[in-house]
Design an enzyme around this catalytic site. Structure first.
Site, PDB file in Angstrom:
ATOM      1  N   HIS A  97       1.549   2.013  -3.401  1.00 40.41           N
ATOM      2  CA  HIS A  97       0.451   2.999  -4.193  1.00 40.41           C
ATOM      3  C   HIS A  97       0.505   4.489  -3.758  1.00 40.41           C
ATOM      4  CE1 HIS A  97      -1.925  -0.412  -5.825  1.00 40.41           C
ATOM      5  NE2 HIS A  97      -1.912  -0.919  -4.901  1.00 40.41           N
ATOM      6  N   GLU A 150       0.829  -1.191   0.014  1.00 42.45           N
ATOM      7  CA  GLU A 150      -0.013  -0.076   0.033  1.00 42.45           C
ATOM      8  C   GLU A 150       0.910   1.138  -0.006  1.00 42.45           C
ATOM      9  OE1 GLU A 150      -3.037  -0.467  -0.650  1.00 42.45           O
ATOM     10  OE2 GLU A 150      -3.078  -2.737  -0.310  1.00 42.45           O
TER      11      GLU A 150
HETATM   12 ZN    ZN Z   1      -2.734  -2.807  -4.668  1.00 45.75          ZN
END
Ligand code: ZN
Length: 504
Positions: free
Chosen positions: A271, A268
């Site tokens: 991201h 994450e």
């Molecule tokens: Zn992902």
């Protein structure tokens, strides 16, 4: 020199985009709240709010004023700068797609998806597929209908794929997955025949309080500014980016699985780094944020696997992890840790699966989605089809739907056509590494010293800063040349041949 009507239309466009961005921001916060802080029985009020907000967004995107502005600007597209032209293109695409969906259907769908998320959560906890089944039936039916609205000339599933990865088709994916399977399945067979890697120490007791400290440490190593990115805790980890200064990631802690949250945070975090790395000029416009799910997954999986599971990175990180867990890791060294977090083995849960078998999990979902959308598989028969594919691709039996077809949140959120992006992301990432290594000779020495700045800088320079300025295919080609999945196949073959000491 642009004439005045065009200058005025650009100003008007920006105003509309900012209003739309505000509605997305509000809906995003409501959704984030639903998945993090909101008490259990609060879906009703949220559903109504989402209905109102998405109705406003629908009106804004399809309204006469927006259409008039887009008409003026489309007629003068050649006079606009690159960014404004792309904003017009993206707004026009949104307008065309959305205005084909009747307002009542659009609003009803938003409410359905909001309800479905809490129903799925409960169905998963209670291993009760029947409770989720009627919701998923409606979601599939809506998606099939919407596909026809999005693009009546495409096959319905192609139209859905195109929502997540502009230009992607079943034809491309069928070939991509077939080639990948031809490499992964025999490689996995050889891995399974080799002596197994011992990863039992990863399943000792790791108190969640200390795992939270590990998360803080990982955020620091990743160089993510906590004043612009928080970590929450949810059933299923995810990232929400509201703008390039406000990103939220979540993780899930399991006491007996040290690697689980650790790699969720790195994934994450990847991201988040993408969203935070977009240039300011794109904020609050139609070209804001990451361009596609495939490119997004290339970033998260780059940090999770290519960096996070590398010998260099583990060599740097392991002493710090052992400081946190001196008793649990007393008899473990960095090499053992490196091998354990890369252990390959067929398993049930996608998010906990290894880098080698991961794409097989995606292929199961891809096959299921294709059949659900073309109508050859009824939702009622989904669990049986799921279990059969796990047996065929991964060679394992699924004991219950909780660890089978109810494990992912995507379908309850209405995301059909999303899963292939994960596998594409891995393949994009492997090719990015190939380019990065050629341009940055000292790359791995830096990673081994815990310095991820050169990696982040390369990705920011070639990918992040452009936000959604270029379509995913064009962005990728500008960074790495023509997409060739052979880089991913070679990366996996090299890594696992060495890890398991396989002879050619
Ligand atoms: Zn992902």
């Amino acid at each position: 020199m642009m004439d005045q009507s065009v200058t005025e239309a650009v100003a008007k466009l920006r105003e509309l985009e900012e209003k739309r961005a505000a509605l997305y921001h509000a809906m995003g916060v409501v959704n984030y709240d639903a998945l993090t802080a909101a008490p259990k029985d609060t879906a009703e009020g949220r559903g109504r709010t989402m209905g109102v907000l998405s109705g406003m967004e629908y009106k804004l995107t399809t309204g006469a004023e927006t259409v008039a502005v887009l008409d003026v600007l489309t007629a003068h597209i050649a006079e606009l700068d690159e960014q404004t032209a792309r904003e017009v293109q993206l707004m026009k695409k949104a307008n065309e797609q959305i205005s084909r969906i009747p307002a009542e259907e659009y609003t009803a769908y938003s409410v359905l998806v909001n309800d479905a998320q809490s129903v799925w959560q409960r169905a998963k906890n209670e291993n009760d597929f029947a409770a989720f089944e009627p919701y998923l039936e409606k979601i599939v039916a809506y998606n099939r209908t919407f596909a026809g609205y999005y693009n009546p000339d495409m096959k319905p599933y192609d139209a859905l794929l195109n929502e997540y990865e502009e230009g992607m088709t079943m034809e491309v994916l069928d070939g991509f997955f077939e080639n990948l399977r031809a490499v992964i399945v025999p490689l996995l067979r050889r891995v399974m025949a080799a002596p197994a890697i011992d990863d039992s120490f990863l399943h000792r007791s790791y108190p969640i309080e200390k795992q939270r400290v590990l998360s803080d440490m990982l955020m620091e190593v990743l160089g993510i500014d906590r004043s612009h990115c928080s970590i929450g805790e949810t059933e299923h980890p995810f990232t929400d980016g509201f703008n390039n200064k406000d990103v939220r990631i979540t993780t899930h802690y399991h006491e007996h699985e040290l690697a689980s949250s650790m790699y969720s945070v790195i994934h994450e975090g990847g991201h988040a780094i993408y969203e935070l790395g977009c240039e300011d000029r794109f904020n609050y416009t139609a070209a804001a944020g990451g361009v596609s799910m495939g490119i997004h997954e290339s970033q998260s999986r780059f940090f999770e696997n290519i960096i996070g599971r590398s010998r260099a990175f583990i060599g740097f990180l392991f002493p710090k992890i052992r400081e946190l867990f001196p008793e649990q890791l007393a008899d473990v060294d960095a090499e053992m840790f490196y091998r354990a977090v890369n252990k390959a083995e067929p398993s049930l849960i996608r998010t906990e699966s290894d880098e080698l078998t991961y794409a097989l999990h995606i292929m199961v979902r891809y096959e299921i989605e294709k059949r659900l959308i073309d109508g050859s598989l009824a939702v009622h028969d989904l669990p049986a089809a799921w279990n059969a594919l796990y047996r065929e691709y991964l060679g394992i039996d699924v004991p219950d739907d909780r660890s089978g077809c109810l494990q992912d949140s995507h379908w309850s959120g209405g995301a059909i056509g999303y899963f292939p992006s994960y596998a594409l992301g891995s393949a994009y990432g492997a090719q990015m590494l190939h380019c990065m290594e050629a341009e940055l000779p000292g790359l791995w020495e830096q990673v081994a010293a815990g310095n991820l700045a050169p990696v982040k800088e390369w990705l920011r320079e070639h990918i992040h800063r452009y936000a959604s300025l270029y379509a995913p295919g064009e962005l990728f080609e500008r960074a790495c040349g023509k997409f060739d999945a052979a880089h991913f196949a070679a990366y996996l073959t090299d890594k696992y041949t060495a890890l398991y000491g396989l002879k050619d």
